[in-house]
Structure formats: structure tokens, C-alpha cells
Write a protein that holds these residues in place. Structure first.
Motif, PDB file in Angstrom:
ATOM      1  N   LEU A   1      36.541  56.858  35.081  1.00  0.00           N
ATOM      2  CA  LEU A   1      36.908  55.552  35.621  1.00  0.00           C
ATOM      3  C   LEU A   1      36.406  55.408  37.058  1.00  0.00           C
ATOM      4  O   LEU A   1      35.860  54.372  37.433  1.00  0.00           O
ATOM      5  N   ALA A   2      36.558  56.451  37.850  1.00  0.00           N
ATOM      6  CA  ALA A   2      36.131  56.387  39.253  1.00  0.00           C
ATOM      7  C   ALA A   2      34.639  56.090  39.385  1.00  0.00           C
ATOM      8  O   ALA A   2      34.221  55.445  40.337  1.00  0.00           O
ATOM      9  N   SER A   3      33.830  56.521  38.420  1.00  0.00           N
ATOM     10  CA  SER A   3      32.384  56.316  38.520  1.00  0.00           C
ATOM     11  C   SER A   3      31.934  54.929  38.065  1.00  0.00           C
ATOM     12  O   SER A   3      30.799  54.530  38.336  1.00  0.00           O
ATOM     13  N   VAL A   4      32.810  54.182  37.377  1.00  0.00           N
ATOM     14  CA  VAL A   4      32.392  52.871  36.863  1.00  0.00           C
ATOM     15  C   VAL A   4      33.221  51.705  37.408  1.00  0.00           C
ATOM     16  O   VAL A   4      32.956  50.554  37.054  1.00  0.00           O
ATOM     17  N   VAL A   5      34.186  51.975  38.275  1.00  0.00           N
ATOM     18  CA  VAL A   5      34.913  50.872  38.906  1.00  0.00           C
ATOM     19  C   VAL A   5      33.961  50.173  39.865  1.00  0.00           C
ATOM     20  O   VAL A   5      33.283  50.818  40.668  1.00  0.00           O
ATOM     21  N   HIS A   6      33.909  48.847  39.762  1.00  0.00           N
ATOM     22  CA  HIS A   6      33.004  48.111  40.645  1.00  0.00           C
ATOM     23  C   HIS A   6      33.453  48.209  42.090  1.00  0.00           C
ATOM     24  O   HIS A   6      32.668  48.537  42.970  1.00  0.00           O
ATOM     25  N   ARG A   7      34.718  47.917  42.363  1.00  0.00           N
ATOM     26  CA  ARG A   7      35.291  48.076  43.706  1.00  0.00           C
ATOM     27  C   ARG A   7      36.805  48.127  43.563  1.00  0.00           C
ATOM     28  O   ARG A   7      37.371  47.499  42.664  1.00  0.00           O
ATOM     29  N   PRO A   8      37.484  48.854  44.435  1.00  0.00           N
ATOM     30  CA  PRO A   8      38.953  48.929  44.358  1.00  0.00           C
ATOM     31  C   PRO A   8      39.578  47.554  44.584  1.00  0.00           C
ATOM     32  O   PRO A   8      38.956  46.653  45.148  1.00  0.00           O
ATOM     33  N   LEU A   9      40.811  47.409  44.139  1.00  0.00           N
ATOM     34  CA  LEU A   9      41.565  46.183  44.409  1.00  0.00           C
ATOM     35  C   LEU A   9      42.057  46.230  45.851  1.00  0.00           C
ATOM     36  O   LEU A   9      42.749  47.172  46.241  1.00  0.00           O
ATOM     37  N   THR A  10      41.683  45.249  46.643  1.00  0.00           N
ATOM     38  CA  THR A  10      42.100  45.207  48.039  1.00  0.00           C
ATOM     39  C   THR A  10      42.655  43.838  48.371  1.00  0.00           C
ATOM     40  O   THR A  10      42.175  42.815  47.857  1.00  0.00           O
ATOM     41  N   VAL A  11      43.655  43.812  49.227  1.00  0.00           N
ATOM     42  CA  VAL A  11      44.229  42.551  49.666  1.00  0.00           C
ATOM     43  C   VAL A  11      43.148  41.764  50.401  1.00  0.00           C
ATOM     44  O   VAL A  11      42.465  42.284  51.273  1.00  0.00           O
ATOM     45  N   GLY A  12      42.976  40.516  49.997  1.00  0.00           N
ATOM     46  CA  GLY A  12      41.927  39.669  50.556  1.00  0.00           C
ATOM     47  C   GLY A  12      40.627  39.751  49.782  1.00  0.00           C
ATOM     48  O   GLY A  12      39.735  38.940  49.991  1.00  0.00           O
ATOM     49  N   GLY A  13      40.509  40.732  48.892  1.00  0.00           N
ATOM     50  CA  GLY A  13      39.303  40.878  48.072  1.00  0.00           C
ATOM     51  C   GLY A  13      39.363  39.988  46.842  1.00  0.00           C
ATOM     52  O   GLY A  13      40.399  39.409  46.503  1.00  0.00           O
ATOM     53  N   ARG A  14      38.252  39.912  46.168  1.00  0.00           N
ATOM     54  CA  ARG A  14      38.163  39.093  44.957  1.00  0.00           C
ATOM     55  C   ARG A  14      39.040  39.701  43.861  1.00  0.00           C
ATOM     56  O   ARG A  14      39.055  40.910  43.661  1.00  0.00           O
ATOM     57  N   ALA A  15      39.747  38.840  43.136  1.00  0.00           N
ATOM     58  CA  ALA A  15      40.665  39.278  42.073  1.00  0.00           C
ATOM     59  C   ALA A  15      39.887  39.496  40.780  1.00  0.00           C
ATOM     60  O   ALA A  15      39.864  38.651  39.886  1.00  0.00           O
ATOM     61  N   ASP A  16      39.212  40.645  40.691  1.00  0.00           N
ATOM     62  CA  ASP A  16      38.471  41.067  39.501  1.00  0.00           C
ATOM     63  C   ASP A  16      39.138  42.324  38.973  1.00  0.00           C
ATOM     64  O   ASP A  16      39.106  43.367  39.642  1.00  0.00           O
ATOM     65  N   PHE A  17      39.758  42.244  37.798  1.00  0.00           N
ATOM     66  CA  PHE A  17      40.409  43.428  37.239  1.00  0.00           C
ATOM     67  C   PHE A  17      40.521  43.294  35.733  1.00  0.00           C
ATOM     68  O   PHE A  17      40.220  42.247  35.161  1.00  0.00           O
ATOM     69  N   ALA A  18      40.934  44.390  35.106  1.00  0.00           N
ATOM     70  CA  ALA A  18      41.073  44.425  33.649  1.00  0.00           C
ATOM     71  C   ALA A  18      42.339  45.177  33.283  1.00  0.00           C
ATOM     72  O   ALA A  18      42.847  45.984  34.066  1.00  0.00           O
ATOM     73  N   VAL A  19      42.841  44.886  32.083  1.00  0.00           N
ATOM     74  CA  VAL A  19      44.020  45.560  31.555  1.00  0.00           C
ATOM     75  C   VAL A  19      43.618  46.222  30.236  1.00  0.00           C
ATOM     76  O   VAL A  19      42.951  45.599  29.403  1.00  0.00           O
ATOM     77  N   PHE A  20      44.015  47.475  30.080  1.00  0.00           N
ATOM     78  CA  PHE A  20      43.645  48.248  28.902  1.00  0.00           C
ATOM     79  C   PHE A  20      44.891  48.756  28.171  1.00  0.00           C
ATOM     80  O   PHE A  20      45.907  49.040  28.813  1.00  0.00           O
ATOM     81  N   ALA A  21      44.780  48.907  26.865  1.00  0.00           N
ATOM     82  CA  ALA A  21      45.858  49.457  26.048  1.00  0.00           C
ATOM     83  C   ALA A  21      45.841  50.973  26.182  1.00  0.00           C
ATOM     84  O   ALA A  21      45.439  51.699  25.271  1.00  0.00           O
ATOM     85  N   ALA A  22      46.239  51.442  27.351  1.00  0.00           N
ATOM     86  CA  ALA A  22      46.288  52.875  27.647  1.00  0.00           C
ATOM     87  C   ALA A  22      47.446  53.109  28.608  1.00  0.00           C
ATOM     88  O   ALA A  22      47.812  52.219  29.381  1.00  0.00           O
ATOM     89  N   ALA A  23      48.011  54.299  28.563  1.00  0.00           N
ATOM     90  CA  ALA A  23      49.155  54.620  29.413  1.00  0.00           C
ATOM     91  C   ALA A  23      48.767  55.364  30.682  1.00  0.00           C
ATOM     92  O   ALA A  23      49.588  55.537  31.574  1.00  0.00           O
ATOM     93  N   SER A  24      47.508  55.810  30.757  1.00  0.00           N
ATOM     94  CA  SER A  24      47.066  56.567  31.928  1.00  0.00           C
ATOM     95  C   SER A  24      45.547  56.492  32.029  1.00  0.00           C
ATOM     96  O   SER A  24      44.864  56.097  31.071  1.00  0.00           O
ATOM     97  N   VAL A  25      45.018  56.901  33.167  1.00  0.00           N
ATOM     98  CA  VAL A  25      43.568  56.944  33.362  1.00  0.00           C
ATOM     99  C   VAL A  25      42.944  57.918  32.372  1.00  0.00           C
ATOM    100  O   VAL A  25      41.907  57.627  31.766  1.00  0.00           O
ATOM    101  N   ALA A  26      43.583  59.063  32.178  1.00  0.00           N
ATOM    102  CA  ALA A  26      43.042  60.065  31.248  1.00  0.00           C
ATOM    103  C   ALA A  26      42.945  59.506  29.831  1.00  0.00           C
ATOM    104  O   ALA A  26      41.935  59.706  29.139  1.00  0.00           O
ATOM    105  N   GLU A  27      43.966  58.777  29.403  1.00  0.00           N
ATOM    106  CA  GLU A  27      43.932  58.180  28.063  1.00  0.00           C
ATOM    107  C   GLU A  27      42.836  57.125  27.966  1.00  0.00           C
ATOM    108  O   GLU A  27      42.124  57.043  26.969  1.00  0.00           O
ATOM    109  N   LEU A  28      42.667  56.322  29.004  1.00  0.00           N
ATOM    110  CA  LEU A  28      41.608  55.307  29.007  1.00  0.00           C
ATOM    111  C   LEU A  28      40.235  55.960  28.925  1.00  0.00           C
ATOM    112  O   LEU A  28      39.367  55.511  28.168  1.00  0.00           O
TER     113      LEU A  28
END
Length: 199
Positions: free
Chosen positions: A150-177
């Protein structure tokens, strides 16, 4: 209008600890706040509840190949949903690119690697709202998590004031995703707008 996206687990940045019962407060196209849902629940916002892992949007490094070389068949063609590599007539390139962009959104993608040289593809990418970044044009698939972290393919972290680009996945953890891949995407938000939701 304020929208509060509440998720079972929130990943603001894959290099930082996850937040159980986390939330992202969106004001228009930007992130207004991130943190535990309890700390943001009094914002007076419309609440969207997601049963899964909310992460920053993903970057697909194969965007140029997927949209300018591969062909995305229409469901009526009964050729499946995976990109194919036949010769595509120029008049069908725009439609193929639009289908490819929809399928990328269905994998949590909010940015993709270009450059895009074909006018029909360039127009489709611009209209989609996805962010285009420089890339290599290497061939690859729709799932940016295939063989990646996940760390290698995230476009940019979520930051206050940043663009609201995010996704939701049917997973309970980063490892599961990372094990299941981005095909388990439930929703993709691009510039604060819900552009994909699994039916």
C-alpha cells in the motif's frame, strides 16, 4: 457542504499507525479534518458510514498502457472486464478509455501514470478528474496492489487542506488489503465527490 466519511479503520498515511473507527471530514473538494470519529462527530456534517478500510487514493503506474494500448471491452461484447491487447480502431479508443477509467475507479485509483498522447484518451482522463503523473508506459493491470505494498502505491497521504481523494476497501487491515488486492474496493472519492460505489 460538509461530509464525514466514517470507516472501521482509517489509514491517513501507510507509514503511520491506522486509526480504528476513524473519519475524514470533507469540505467541498478538500480534507477539513482527519482523526477518530468521536473527535469529529460534532462537525454538523452529513455522515457516510463505511464498513472497511479507508485509505488515501491509489496511483496506478500503468495508466498509459491501460488507456492507450489495451482495449477495455464493453460488457455487451462478452469479452470479460480485463484489459485486452488487440489493435483498437481510433474511433473506439475514447470509449475504451472511458471504460478503463471507470474500472480504475473501481480499484480505488485516483491518480495514474501518463503521458497521454492520444487526443481521445487525453480528453477522457481530463474529464474524469483523475490526476495524471509522469510514468514509464510499462504494461500492467488494473490493480495497483498486485505484487505491491500500500505504501508504494498511495498517491499522496490524506492531509488537512489537501484534495479529498481516497478509497474504501472491504478489508480490516492494510495487511489484508495487500493480500486481497484493490479489487475489493467499495467506494472511491475524487475531489470530495463519490465517483464509484460498489453495487
Amino acid at each position: 457542504m460538509l461530509t464525514l466519511h466514517r470507516a472501521t479503520v482509517l489509514v491517513v498515511d501507510p507509514t503511520a499507525p491506522s486509526i480504528p473507527d476513524g473519519a475524514v471530514l470533507v469540505d467541498g473538494a478538500t480534507v477539513a479534518a482527519v482523526g477518530p470519529y468521536a473527535a469529529l462527530s460534532d462537525a454538523g456534517a452529513r455522515v457516510r458510514e463505511w464498513d472497511g478500510l479507508l485509505t488515501p487514493g491509489l496511483l496506478n503506474p500503468y495508466g498509459q498502457w491501460l488507456l492507450e494500448t489495451a482495449y477495455h471491452p464493453d460488457p455487451r461484447e462478452e469479452l470479460g472486464t480485463e484489459p485486452l491487447e488487440p489493435a483498437v480502431p481510433a474511433e473506439r479508443r475514447g470509449g475504451s478509455a472511458r471504460l478503463g477509467l471507470q474500472r480504475l475507479l473501481g480499484h480505488g485509483v485516483t491518480a495514474l501514470a501518463g503521458p497521454f498522447t492520444l487526443p481521445a484518451v487525453r480528453t477522457a482522463v481530463t474529464r474524469s478528474g483523475l490526476t495524471a503523473v509522469p510514468g514509464t508506459g510499462a504494461p500492467g493491470g488494473l490493480d495497483p496492489l498486485a505484487g505491491a505494498t500500500l505504501a508504494s502505491v498511495v498517491h499522496r497521504p490524506l492531509t488537512v487542506g489537501g484534495r479529498a481523494d481516497f478509497a474504501v476497501f472491504a478489508a480490516a487491515s492494510v495487511a489484508e488489503l495487500e493480500r486481497s488486492g484493490a479489487g475489493c474496493c467499495l467506494a472511491t472519492v475524487l475531489g470530495g465527490r463519490l465517483l464509484y460505489r460498489r453495487r
